[in-house]
Scaffold this active site. Sequence first.
Site, mmCIF file in Angstrom:
data_model
loop_
_atom_site.group_PDB
_atom_site.id
_atom_site.type_symbol
_atom_site.label_atom_id
_atom_site.label_comp_id
_atom_site.label_asym_id
_atom_site.label_seq_id
_atom_site.Cartn_x
_atom_site.Cartn_y
_atom_site.Cartn_z
ATOM 1 N N SER A 1 0.794 -1.232 0.000
ATOM 2 C CA SER A 1 0.000 0.000 0.000
ATOM 3 C C SER A 1 0.826 1.282 0.000
ATOM 4 O O SER A 1 0.310 2.340 -0.326
ATOM 5 C CB SER A 1 -0.959 0.017 1.194
ATOM 6 O OG SER A 1 -0.252 0.209 2.406
ATOM 7 N N LYS B 1 0.893 4.693 6.771
ATOM 8 C CA LYS B 1 0.336 5.522 5.689
ATOM 9 C C LYS B 1 0.974 6.906 5.743
ATOM 10 O O LYS B 1 1.693 7.252 6.667
ATOM 11 C CB LYS B 1 -1.188 5.686 5.837
ATOM 12 C CG LYS B 1 -1.968 4.388 5.889
ATOM 13 C CD LYS B 1 -2.000 3.686 4.564
ATOM 14 C CE LYS B 1 -2.765 2.369 4.711
ATOM 15 N NZ LYS B 1 -2.398 1.376 3.749
#
Length: 169
Positions: free
Chosen positions: A37, A80
């Site tokens: 990701s 993230k």
Amino acid sequence: MQKLRFSWLIWVLAAVIVGAVLLRLFVLQPYAISSNSMEPTLAPGDKIIVNRLAYQYGTPSRGDIVVFAYPKDTSRTFVKRVIALEGETIELKGNQVFINGALIQEPYLKAGDYPPFEPETIPAENVFVLGDNRRESGDSREWGVLPRSYIIGKAWLIYSPLQRIKFLW
């Protein structure tokens, strides 16, 4: 005299070991990247060092890579990038991110299409996080804003594999 030197050496060695243990327990923590990701910035198999004190007296900035407790299951940790801060309005359209109506530059992004996201204003004490690989990232678009209190620390360094060593600031 030699006994005195040996005694000092033992004390110095003990201080270094205690310091390293305290640093590891309270400041720097290793994490392994298991998903794609955050590609191309972080790849599966990368090992990173996270500064757990980074936000004790400060706040995240746009672009920071953070490790946090996943809001839907706090026993899991995610990595993230902070994209929008409290009080800002974020919108995704045409594979671009707009903050308060202004396009932001994201040179770290993996190319690819991703769906639009309607404008949302980030509440106080929260941030909006996205993966660099938007097509393969479960992030704030899916599960909402991230409370700042869930942030464990700021990613600081890729230390393994050796060919990928680099600072992440």
